[in-house]
Design a protein around this motif. Structure first.
Motif, PDB file in Angstrom:
ATOM      1  N   LEU A 128      45.411  47.118  35.083  1.00  0.00           N
ATOM      2  CA  LEU A 128      46.460  47.311  34.080  1.00  0.00           C
ATOM      3  C   LEU A 128      46.570  46.147  33.105  1.00  0.00           C
ATOM      4  N   GLY A 129      45.787  45.091  33.334  1.00  0.00           N
ATOM      5  CA  GLY A 129      45.885  43.920  32.475  1.00  0.00           C
ATOM      6  C   GLY A 129      47.170  43.141  32.677  1.00  0.00           C
ATOM      7  N   VAL A 130      47.684  43.200  33.909  1.00  0.00           N
ATOM      8  CA  VAL A 130      48.932  42.505  34.245  1.00  0.00           C
ATOM      9  C   VAL A 130      48.590  41.213  34.973  1.00  0.00           C
ATOM     10  N   PRO A 131      49.201  40.084  34.622  1.00  0.00           N
ATOM     11  CA  PRO A 131      48.923  38.840  35.353  1.00  0.00           C
ATOM     12  C   PRO A 131      49.250  38.988  36.832  1.00  0.00           C
ATOM     13  N   TRP A 132      48.371  38.470  37.662  1.00  0.00           N
ATOM     14  CA  TRP A 132      48.567  38.538  39.112  1.00  0.00           C
ATOM     15  C   TRP A 132      49.131  37.222  39.616  1.00  0.00           C
ATOM     16  N   GLU A 133      50.322  37.288  40.159  1.00  0.00           N
ATOM     17  CA  GLU A 133      50.942  36.124  40.780  1.00  0.00           C
ATOM     18  C   GLU A 133      51.552  36.568  42.095  1.00  0.00           C
ATOM     19  N   GLU A 134      50.882  36.192  43.174  1.00  0.00           N
ATOM     20  CA  GLU A 134      51.351  36.614  44.487  1.00  0.00           C
ATOM     21  C   GLU A 134      52.797  36.227  44.696  1.00  0.00           C
ATOM     22  N   ALA A 135      53.549  37.101  45.295  1.00  0.00           N
ATOM     23  CA  ALA A 135      54.950  36.917  45.677  1.00  0.00           C
ATOM     24  C   ALA A 135      55.933  37.110  44.522  1.00  0.00           C
ATOM     25  N   THR A 136      55.449  37.159  43.273  1.00  0.00           N
ATOM     26  CA  THR A 136      56.375  37.329  42.159  1.00  0.00           C
ATOM     27  C   THR A 136      56.038  38.514  41.261  1.00  0.00           C
ATOM     28  N   ASP A 164      48.601  41.184  49.692  1.00  0.00           N
ATOM     29  CA  ASP A 164      47.709  41.564  48.587  1.00  0.00           C
ATOM     30  C   ASP A 164      47.182  42.969  48.818  1.00  0.00           C
ATOM     31  N   ALA A 165      48.087  43.908  49.056  1.00  0.00           N
ATOM     32  CA  ALA A 165      47.679  45.288  49.310  1.00  0.00           C
ATOM     33  C   ALA A 165      48.544  46.226  48.485  1.00  0.00           C
ATOM     34  N   ALA A 166      47.981  47.377  48.179  1.00  0.00           N
ATOM     35  CA  ALA A 166      48.721  48.406  47.457  1.00  0.00           C
ATOM     36  C   ALA A 166      48.242  49.772  47.938  1.00  0.00           C
ATOM     37  N   HIS A 209      46.045  42.828  43.652  1.00  0.00           N
ATOM     38  CA  HIS A 209      45.491  42.146  42.476  1.00  0.00           C
ATOM     39  C   HIS A 209      44.499  43.024  41.723  1.00  0.00           C
ATOM     40  N   VAL A 210      43.901  44.009  42.389  1.00  0.00           N
ATOM     41  CA  VAL A 210      43.027  44.957  41.701  1.00  0.00           C
ATOM     42  C   VAL A 210      43.848  45.849  40.773  1.00  0.00           C
ATOM     43  N   VAL A 211      45.005  46.297  41.241  1.00  0.00           N
ATOM     44  CA  VAL A 211      45.887  47.102  40.399  1.00  0.00           C
ATOM     45  C   VAL A 211      46.291  46.320  39.156  1.00  0.00           C
ATOM     46  N   CYS A 212      46.645  45.048  39.348  1.00  0.00           N
ATOM     47  CA  CYS A 212      47.023  44.212  38.211  1.00  0.00           C
ATOM     48  C   CYS A 212      45.866  44.048  37.233  1.00  0.00           C
ATOM     49  N   ALA A 213      44.658  43.848  37.765  1.00  0.00           N
ATOM     50  CA  ALA A 213      43.488  43.709  36.900  1.00  0.00           C
ATOM     51  C   ALA A 213      43.233  44.986  36.113  1.00  0.00           C
ATOM     52  N   GLY A 259      37.904  46.838  40.474  1.00  0.00           N
ATOM     53  CA  GLY A 259      37.709  46.640  41.903  1.00  0.00           C
ATOM     54  C   GLY A 259      37.454  47.962  42.581  1.00  0.00           C
ATOM     55  N   ALA A 260      37.759  48.028  43.846  1.00  0.00           N
ATOM     56  CA  ALA A 260      37.488  49.220  44.643  1.00  0.00           C
ATOM     57  C   ALA A 260      38.756  49.659  45.374  1.00  0.00           C
ATOM     58  N   GLY A 261      38.671  50.802  45.998  1.00  0.00           N
ATOM     59  CA  GLY A 261      39.748  51.321  46.825  1.00  0.00           C
ATOM     60  C   GLY A 261      39.160  52.291  47.824  1.00  0.00           C
ATOM     61  N   VAL A 262      39.896  52.577  48.894  1.00  0.00           N
ATOM     62  CA  VAL A 262      39.392  53.480  49.925  1.00  0.00           C
ATOM     63  C   VAL A 262      40.410  54.567  50.221  1.00  0.00           C
ATOM     64  N   LEU A 263      39.914  55.760  50.461  1.00  0.00           N
ATOM     65  CA  LEU A 263      40.795  56.848  50.881  1.00  0.00           C
ATOM     66  C   LEU A 263      41.345  56.560  52.268  1.00  0.00           C
ATOM     67  N   VAL A 264      42.648  56.766  52.445  1.00  0.00           N
ATOM     68  CA  VAL A 264      43.226  56.679  53.777  1.00  0.00           C
ATOM     69  C   VAL A 264      43.952  57.973  54.144  1.00  0.00           C
ATOM     70  N   SER A 265      43.955  58.930  53.219  1.00  0.00           N
ATOM     71  CA  SER A 265      44.436  60.286  53.458  1.00  0.00           C
ATOM     72  C   SER A 265      43.895  61.119  52.308  1.00  0.00           C
ATOM     73  N   PRO A 266      44.057  62.440  52.325  1.00  0.00           N
ATOM     74  CA  PRO A 266      43.555  63.238  51.203  1.00  0.00           C
ATOM     75  C   PRO A 266      44.209  62.922  49.864  1.00  0.00           C
TER      76      PRO A 266
END
Length: 318
Positions: A47-55, A93-95, A41-45, A26-33
């Protein structure tokens, strides 16, 4: 004699998150230096970790981030902050990631998405849907209103049948407000058809992510609505817009306005005086947003028009 190698383009603030096999998560954006905002869910993808919101618990392993839009070789590891995991709480769904080294570009101007009750604001985003197109593909849309699975999220619709649809690789992409160029959110979801393409998507507004801007977000407390300085600055900015500055173009523009504003304007006034009276009449009738929308349509997003939008924002909620 061979040609010299082409110099790489400067990187911008839109980054890419890589998967462990070297693909695109996926993508990401700079919000500071040193900080990157992306989707949980992008982080999970990555790392190959199953994405299940809230758990899904906060991952401790770093992900790889690079900057293909710069054409260079910058790459860094990034780890989710202790307080930067929002899979189990709003906005869901943010990191926020911490880079292990300096960013390759200057962070963007960040501003609140704000009011979405008036649909039609134009936005753009660039995603990494195809590995063979490392600089990404653009999609353009308009904000529609709050919707989707969570109230915090804002829907946007792809506005043309010829623009790129929202596909895997757009998640975490920065949503840019066209009139200001500022970052106002990240793509988090899309309504996909049977080919995997989305004509409607949802974004997480930047203000929904606590502390994401680390003090950089533009204030939501503008000067008082009737501040003489704010009104004067707006009139000056408007007077420099070509449609307002040119008497003939001004007449054609006025013909498009609501009669309550149009009938009280004289098109033969000097540009600054005309702009000042235009602002006054439009605000008296609650039509300033409509007037700006018409003018923006005529100007087709010119640089003076963007500066006028910025001056208008100082008046707060019109």
């Amino acid at each position: 004699m061979s040609d010299p190698p082409a110099a790489p383009f400067p990187s911008d603030w839109q980054l890419r998150v890589r998967s462990s096999d070297g693909g695109t998560a996926g993508a990401g954006v700079l919000v500071s230096p040193r900080h990157v905002l992306t989707c949980a869910h992008v982080v999970c993808a990555a790392l190959g970790v199953p994405w299940e919101e809230a758990t899904t618990p906060r991952p401790g392993e770093p992900v790889t981030v690079d900057a293909p839009r710069g054409g260079g070789s910058w790459q860094a590891d990034a780890t989710v902050l202790d307080d930067g995991w929002f899979a189990d709480r709003s906005p869901w769904d943010a990191a926020v990631l911490l880079l292990d080294g300096p960013a390759p570009a200057t962070p963007p101007r960040i501003r609140r998405c704000g009011d979405v009750d008036r649909p039609g604001r134009a936005v753009s985003m660039v995603g990494f849907a195809h590995d063979e197109l490392p600089a990404g593909t653009w999609s353009h849309g308009i904000l529609v209103g709050r919707g989707g699975r969570h109230h915090e999220h804002v829907q946007f619709d792809v506005r043309s049948p010829t623009t790129t649809r929202i596909a895997p690789g757009f998640s975490g992409s920065g949503v840019r407000e066209n009139r200001s160029g500022a970052l106002i959110g990240i793509v988090c979801d899309a309504d996909h058809d049977d080919r995997g393409f989305g004509v409607s998507g949802w974004m997480i507004p930047v203000e929904a992510v606590p502390n994401v801007w680390r003090g950089r977000i533009e204030s939501a407390s503008p000067p008082p609505r009737d501040s003489p300085r704010a009104l004067h600055d707006l009139a000056v900015a408007l007077s420099e817009v070509p449609t307002v500055a040119d008497p003939d173009a001004r007449k054609e523009f006025c013909a498009l306005l609501d009669s309550r504003v149009r009938r009280r304007l004289r098109t033969d006034l000097p540009p600054l005086l005309f702009a000042s009276r235009l602002v006054g009449q439009a605000r008296d009738h609650g039509l300033l947003a409509e007037v700006f929308t018409v003018l923006d349509m005529v100007e087709e997003g010119s640089a003076p028009m963007r500066r006028a939008w910025e001056a208008a924002e100082a008046l707060g909620d019109w």
